[in-house]
Design an enzyme around this catalytic site. Structure first.
Site, mmCIF file in Angstrom:
data_model
loop_
_atom_site.group_PDB
_atom_site.id
_atom_site.type_symbol
_atom_site.label_atom_id
_atom_site.label_comp_id
_atom_site.label_asym_id
_atom_site.label_seq_id
_atom_site.Cartn_x
_atom_site.Cartn_y
_atom_site.Cartn_z
ATOM 1 N N ARG A 86 -20.622 -35.056 46.980
ATOM 2 C CA ARG A 86 -19.713 -35.949 47.705
ATOM 3 C C ARG A 86 -20.466 -37.171 48.247
ATOM 4 O O ARG A 86 -19.927 -38.272 48.282
ATOM 5 C CB ARG A 86 -18.974 -35.184 48.794
ATOM 6 C CG ARG A 86 -17.990 -34.159 48.175
ATOM 7 C CD ARG A 86 -17.235 -33.361 49.183
ATOM 8 N NE ARG A 86 -16.273 -34.166 49.921
ATOM 9 C CZ ARG A 86 -15.111 -34.604 49.449
ATOM 10 N NH1 ARG A 86 -14.764 -34.332 48.198
ATOM 11 N NH2 ARG A 86 -14.300 -35.303 50.217
ATOM 12 N N HIS A 117 -14.345 -37.137 40.624
ATOM 13 C CA HIS A 117 -13.747 -36.172 41.549
ATOM 14 C C HIS A 117 -14.801 -35.115 41.835
ATOM 15 O O HIS A 117 -15.619 -34.783 40.975
ATOM 16 C CB HIS A 117 -12.521 -35.490 40.918
ATOM 17 C CG HIS A 117 -12.094 -34.270 41.687
ATOM 18 N ND1 HIS A 117 -11.316 -34.336 42.811
ATOM 19 C CD2 HIS A 117 -12.396 -32.952 41.511
ATOM 20 C CE1 HIS A 117 -11.137 -33.114 43.292
ATOM 21 N NE2 HIS A 117 -11.777 -32.257 42.516
#
Length: 136
Positions: A86, A117
Site C-alpha cells: 500500500r 489494487h
C-alpha cells in the site's frame, strides 16, 4: 510478520506499459512475487472482487473497466506485505492523495484508472486471493 497480499496491475497499468517498473519496485522493496498471472478478468470474478461496491453508482463502470483488457493478478509475500504494498501503491486518488514516487503518484491521473489494487487488510487479502487464485 510475514504476510501475503493480492495485487492487481489494472488494465491501464498493463496497456500503458508500467508492468516492468511496478514489478521492479516490488522487488526493490524486498517483497517476493509468489504468483503472477496475465489475464482478462471475467465478469464473475470482477463482481466478486468488488462486491462491497455493488450498491454504489460506479459499480458497473468499475466492473467494465477491470474486464476491458488484460491485467496482472499477483500474490506478493513478505514482512508486512499489505502495508508495504500500500505504501508503494500510494493513495487511491492519484492527484489528491498519492505522492510522487508512489506507483499511483507517478503513473495515474484518475481515481477510476489508478493503475494498481492491493488488499487493505489480512482478511481482505485472504478473500481476494481466494477469488483470483482459488487453487493456491
Amino acid at each position: 510478520m510475514t504476510e501475503r497480499t493480492l495485487i492487481l496491475i489494472k488494465p491501464d497499468g498493463v496497456t500503458n506499459g508500467h508492468v516492468g517498473e511496478i514489478i521492479a519496485r516490488i522487488e526493490r522493496k524486498g517483497l517476493k512475487l509468489a504468483a503472477l498471472d496475465l489475464r482478462v478478468a471475467d465478469r464473475e470474478t470482477a463482481e466478486k472482487h468488488y462486491e462491497e461496491h455493488a450498491d454504489k453508482p460506479f459499480f458497473g463502470e468499475l466492473v467494465e473497466f477491470i474486464t476491458s483488457a488484460p491485467l496482472i493478478a499477483g500474490i506478493v509475500e513478505g514482512e508486512r506485505a499489505i502495508d508495504a504494498w500500500r505504501q508503494l501503491a500510494g493513495g487511491t486518488d492519484p492527484v489528491a492523495k498519492a505522492t510522487p514516487g508512489t506507483i499511483r503518484g507517478d503513473f495515474a491521473l484518475t481515481v477510476g484508472e489508478n493503475v494498481v489494487h492491493g488488499s487493505d487488510s489480512p482478511e481482505s487479502a485472504e478473500r481476494e486471493i481466494s477469488i483470483w487464485f482459488p487453487n493456491l
